[in-house]
Scaffold this motif. Sequence first.
Motif, short mmCIF file in Angstrom:
data_model
loop_
_atom_site.label_atom_id
_atom_site.label_comp_id
_atom_site.label_asym_id
_atom_site.label_seq_id
_atom_site.Cartn_x
_atom_site.Cartn_y
_atom_site.Cartn_z
N LYS A 35 65.05 20.18 1.33
CA LYS A 35 64.61 20.33 -0.04
C LYS A 35 65.47 19.58 -1.04
CE LYS A 35 62.53 23.57 2.25
NZ LYS A 35 63.11 23.19 3.50
N ASP A 36 66.79 19.64 -0.88
CA ASP A 36 67.67 19.22 -1.94
C ASP A 36 68.89 18.50 -1.35
OD1 ASP A 36 66.43 21.15 -4.16
OD2 ASP A 36 66.68 22.21 -2.28
N ILE A 67 61.04 17.01 -9.76
CA ILE A 67 61.28 18.30 -9.13
C ILE A 67 62.04 19.19 -10.10
CG2 ILE A 67 62.25 19.47 -7.14
CD1 ILE A 67 59.97 17.50 -6.57
N SER A 70 66.63 24.18 -9.87
CA SER A 70 66.62 25.50 -9.27
C SER A 70 67.01 26.56 -10.30
CB SER A 70 67.61 25.53 -8.11
OG SER A 70 68.89 25.16 -8.57
N HIS A 183 64.11 24.97 -2.49
CA HIS A 183 62.66 24.96 -2.75
C HIS A 183 62.02 26.26 -2.27
CE1 HIS A 183 58.58 23.69 -3.18
NE2 HIS A 183 58.36 23.64 -1.86
N ARG A 186 63.00 29.11 -4.57
CA ARG A 186 62.21 29.16 -5.79
C ARG A 186 60.86 29.82 -5.54
NH1 ARG A 186 64.25 23.61 -7.16
NH2 ARG A 186 62.54 22.82 -5.89
N ASP A 403 55.89 25.59 2.29
CA ASP A 403 56.74 24.42 2.50
C ASP A 403 56.28 23.62 3.72
OD1 ASP A 403 59.30 22.94 1.86
OD2 ASP A 403 59.72 23.55 3.93
N LEU A 426 58.44 16.29 -1.57
CA LEU A 426 58.12 17.12 -2.74
C LEU A 426 57.57 16.29 -3.89
CD1 LEU A 426 61.06 19.70 -2.89
CD2 LEU A 426 58.77 19.98 -1.94
N MET A 430 54.09 18.75 -4.66
CA MET A 430 54.38 19.92 -5.50
C MET A 430 53.12 20.60 -6.01
SD MET A 430 57.38 21.02 -5.62
CE MET A 430 57.24 22.13 -7.01
#
Length: 623
Positions: A35-36, A67, A70, A183, A186, A403, A426, A430
């Motif tokens: 995700k990040d 994106i 968070s 992600h 969230r 996801d 993403l 999204m």
Amino acid sequence: MAPPSARARYIANKADNQILSKKPPKRLGLNGNNKDAAPDGSKKEKESKKRKQTTGSAPEATNASNITPSVGLDTAFKTFVSARLCSAIWAYIADCDETFNYWEPLHYIINGHGLQTWEYSPEFGLRSYTYLLLQGVPGYFYQKIFNPSPILIFYMVRCMLGFGCAVMERFMYKSICQEFGIHIGRLWLIFQLFSVGMFVSSTALLPSSFSMYFGCSALAAWWQQHYSLAIFFTAISALLGWPFAALIGVPLVLELLLRQRDWKTFVQWSLISGATVAIPMIAIDTSYFGKLTFAPLNIVWYNVFTSHGPNIFGTEPISYYIVNGFLNFNIIWLLALQLPIMLFLDYLIVPAKSKSTLNFPHYISLAPLYLWLIVFFAQPHKEERFLFPVYPLISLCGAITVDVYQRIFFRIKMLIFKIKTNVHYLDHTMFIAIMVMVASTLLGLSRVFSLYRNYHAPMDLMLELNQFKVTPQYNPNQIYNVCIGKDWHRYPGSFFFPARNFRLRFLKSEFRGMLPAYYTDGPNATQVVHPYFNDLNQENEHMYFDYDRCDFLVDFDEGKYTALEPSYSKRTKDWSIMKSLPFLIPEKSHKLLRAFYVPFLTDNHIQYGDFNLLKRKTKRNGR
């Protein structure tokens, strides 16, 4: 120890999210697998790119400005507290077991009188007073110091439960972000906030809700590899809460013993936790029951080893949990059920080789939910509260499924449109997460509004007795008998009475099961064994009250009458309607539109009856 790729992703998550900080970073970078990632251009990012390119994985994106950042821990905690306080104020009591097995004994502890069920008889000892004292001690001191109206104690305890649930969710949110990615964290946050299941369970005075608090806290500690804390929380959940909640800890224990091979930690902390929780619990319950009592053992024995068990209270097909899960989690429930299949497809379709979790593969970290569903789906006796302990896991598995759908969609799109490999999934998917979040939020709000609108009348109705207390007719030295017949299971509890001189009385109806009775007056009332209690759900005439001695009467008029369940509101010589509120008649209402409120449609397809609070005009026999 996690592999380098997963460890790098974890460090990147921390750099991106700054979970413990209040301000998010200005730019976000996302790694290709999860995700990040670290901010654009960092040394770690470049090294990770080279590593992924050599393994065939998609390299990291250099720009993911679309994106959303968070949500920090402090912000998440505030939203959880807000949502749970809304539940404390507006959620209705959906389960009569909550009223009679917990609110009524708690009322006895705090105010000196209350209804007792057969489970609290020393002959059976299925319920623990220790659990009640955890909730009752703050309420007891609140009552002694300020002498408030009983209803204020009720809502104080509820708010306290909601705050405790929010603390658990904060801990779990942090752990999810670290273990599964920001992600998914969230998504889980949004699903939790607007989940009807959490709205109902978060402030319920039930051991299953208590087990949810500590059982999910145990999982959060486990995902961070804090094994001692995880074992301790599991012990609290199973011993002080609901013994069957120990099932949540089974994958934890197996992973610790078989994968980590750490027998020392397991044995050591099992003994410490058991002694810390069980010894005081046995001492407290023994003092209340007047004999040696270990309530968790008694309830397991009754439900598992007796010839009749809980099935005498009713059985349901598997579809009961399927429908109930959809009502409480809507599409998130359906997504959670399909997660094992989707993870398998993800493994086949998406070529990423590095782990998408930090410490454990999905089949280990998510095993508690599916183990729970397998066991409880197989039980003939089913109740909504039996799934409470795994409610946060349903939101988590639903988030992971979303996801997975995003990753699979992006993989297919890459193959069709020949998208460059340095683009993050993403950036293109999204809209899938947003669509699911919006749909689940709208369905959740619709369901919550429908529950309040259709079923909150009994709680509002009982508050009307507070108006009687301020009239000249009220006599503080008189005992007022508030009678109820067929609607006994909708009674919200003695905390809704305005003063201590009000008593609930049962009128004979078509119901033929066991009803509760008041604790006897005087000391050691919890140690008295009453002959009218039994564990077979058999009716006893002792519980019924003389109709002519009723001062008030609560009755739902839905248009169906029998000799034992007449229309009391039509007996105008005896009764005047003090307050009447609408209450749903399920049999005369559309199944879908009664479950979810749809503007302009629902009102045309559902029907309400009158939930009445009646006040006697004149006493019979010259009274």
